[in-house]
Design a protein around this motif. Structure first.
Motif, PDB file in Angstrom:
ATOM      1  N   GLU A   1       0.829  -1.205   0.000  1.00  0.00           N
ATOM      2  CA  GLU A   1       0.000   0.000   0.000  1.00  0.00           C
ATOM      3  C   GLU A   1       0.859   1.248   0.000  1.00  0.00           C
ATOM      4  O   GLU A   1       0.550   2.239  -0.680  1.00  0.00           O
ATOM      5  CB  GLU A   1      -0.922  -0.028   1.219  1.00  0.00           C
TER       6      GLU A   1
ATOM      7  N   TRP B   1      -3.575  -2.716  -5.887  1.00  0.00           N
ATOM      8  CA  TRP B   1      -4.113  -3.967  -6.418  1.00  0.00           C
ATOM      9  C   TRP B   1      -3.358  -5.166  -5.854  1.00  0.00           C
ATOM     10  O   TRP B   1      -3.949  -6.222  -5.588  1.00  0.00           O
ATOM     11  CB  TRP B   1      -4.058  -3.961  -7.940  1.00  0.00           C
TER      12      TRP B   1
ATOM     13  N   TYR C   1      -1.959  -5.148  -2.908  1.00  0.00           N
ATOM     14  CA  TYR C   1      -2.402  -5.205  -1.513  1.00  0.00           C
ATOM     15  C   TYR C   1      -3.712  -5.974  -1.396  1.00  0.00           C
ATOM     16  O   TYR C   1      -3.857  -6.838  -0.525  1.00  0.00           O
ATOM     17  CB  TYR C   1      -2.547  -3.773  -0.978  1.00  0.00           C
ATOM     18  N   ARG C   2      -4.670  -5.689  -2.286  1.00  0.00           N
ATOM     19  CA  ARG C   2      -5.954  -6.383  -2.254  1.00  0.00           C
ATOM     20  C   ARG C   2      -5.779  -7.854  -2.630  1.00  0.00           C
ATOM     21  O   ARG C   2      -6.400  -8.744  -2.035  1.00  0.00           O
ATOM     22  CB  ARG C   2      -6.938  -5.710  -3.214  1.00  0.00           C
TER      23      ARG C   2
ATOM     24  N   GLN D   1      -4.435  -9.783   0.234  1.00  0.00           N
ATOM     25  CA  GLN D   1      -5.430 -10.022   1.262  1.00  0.00           C
ATOM     26  C   GLN D   1      -6.348 -11.180   0.906  1.00  0.00           C
ATOM     27  O   GLN D   1      -6.822 -11.901   1.804  1.00  0.00           O
ATOM     28  CB  GLN D   1      -6.256  -8.753   1.504  1.00  0.00           C
ATOM     29  N   TRP D   2      -6.613 -11.371  -0.380  1.00  0.00           N
ATOM     30  CA  TRP D   2      -7.469 -12.462  -0.827  1.00  0.00           C
ATOM     31  C   TRP D   2      -6.703 -13.772  -0.983  1.00  0.00           C
ATOM     32  O   TRP D   2      -7.312 -14.806  -1.267  1.00  0.00           O
ATOM     33  CB  TRP D   2      -8.138 -12.095  -2.151  1.00  0.00           C
TER      34      TRP D   2
END
Length: 287
Positions: free
Chosen positions: A220, A226, A228-229, A232-233
């Motif tokens: 981040e 993107w 970072y997201r 997380q997934w």
């Protein structure tokens, strides 16, 4: 001449049927899991090779990047920590990840050599067979993770014995998650030559786009929202964070939930993939 009578086998409704089924499953469990464990014990170099990769990262990266990767005070940490302390859960997850993929490779090899196809024709439900394969891979991963944790402690990482004991269920979760993903991968990787592609497109992205080597806020901060997201997934991220919290005597609820759901999902996909009516086996038969 005395007459001889043959006793009929117990019917499914007879009281002996559940006991017979349980004995049959126990024998199958011993055959499948025992084979994998005995094969591992006959190859001591396999344990050494499994520990070389995380040890190399631990020794070289923890020294070379000690002052490069700053770790802020984020949960579960309450103060600044050394980089090797931060790396430890990620390297434990690395063992589970690569061992799960190795179990997938062994399934592909057994399928090509005919052993897996022979097991699939045994009078045993496919789900039970895959569950036993999953248990075998999980057992080997947990053993290697415990050995590496002891080596890391010997190299100066301060891990409380109580916290190490509390981390054991988290190790099992990470191992069974990666082993179940390996089962799914073995459905679609049909030849050993294609396994290198799986390494490049599955294993390495899962490892590097995670919190194994650096905290996610680094993505981040660098403006890569993107990534970072995506991290997380990543189920591997949740497994690593579950290990991280467990090694500090805390529980990471989100990681446990994601790990449990993904394990059940991966296992269900693997069972479907090995179903002769719907999955890989049907496609091979049609071919």
């Amino acid at each position: 001449m005395p007459s001889q009578t043959l006793s009929a086998p117990p019917s499914p409704q007879s009281p002996q049927a559940p006991a017979a089924r349980g004995l049959h499953l126990l024998r199958a469990l011993r055959a499948v899991v025992g084979r994998e464990i005995h094969k591992f014990l006959r190859q001591p170099a396999r344990l050494a090779s499994a520990l070389v990769r995380p040890l190399l990262w631990f020794v070289v990266f923890a020294t070379g990047f000690q002052n490069v990767f700053g770790v802020a005070i984020i949960p579960p940490y309450e103060t600044y920590i050394e980089y090797k302390v931060y790396m430890l859960p990620g390297l434990l997850g690395m063992i589970a990840l690569f061992n799960g993929m190795q179990s997938s490779l062994s399934l592909v090899y057994d399928r090509e050599m005919g052993l897996m196809r022979l097991l699939l024709t045994a009078p045993l439900n496919r789900a039970w067979l895959l569950a036993f394969k999953l248990l075998a891979g999980t057992s080997l991963s947990v053993f290697q993770m415990v050995v590496f944790l002891m080596v890391a402690w010997a190299l100066g990482v301060d891990v409380l014995p109580l916290h190490a004991l509390q981390a054991l269920p988290a190790m099992v979760l990470a191992a069974v998650l990666m082993a179940s993903m390996g089962l799914v991968l073995s459905v679609y990787v049909r030849q050993l030559e294609n396994f290198a592609g799986a390494m490049n497109f599955v294993i390495f992205p899962m490892f590097f786009i995670s919190s194994a080597l650096y905290p996610l806020w680094k993505f981040e901060e660098a403006g890569a929202a993107w990534l970072y997201r995506l991290a997380q997934w990543n189920p591997f991220t949740q497994a690593v964070e579950t290990l991280r919290f467990a090694l500090h005597g805390q529980t990471y609820g989100l990681g446990w939930a994601v790990g449990t759901v993904c394990t059940l999902l991966f296992f269900a996909l693997a069972v479907r993939g090995y179903d002769p009516q719907r999955g890989w086996m049907r496609q091979r038969g049609a071919a």
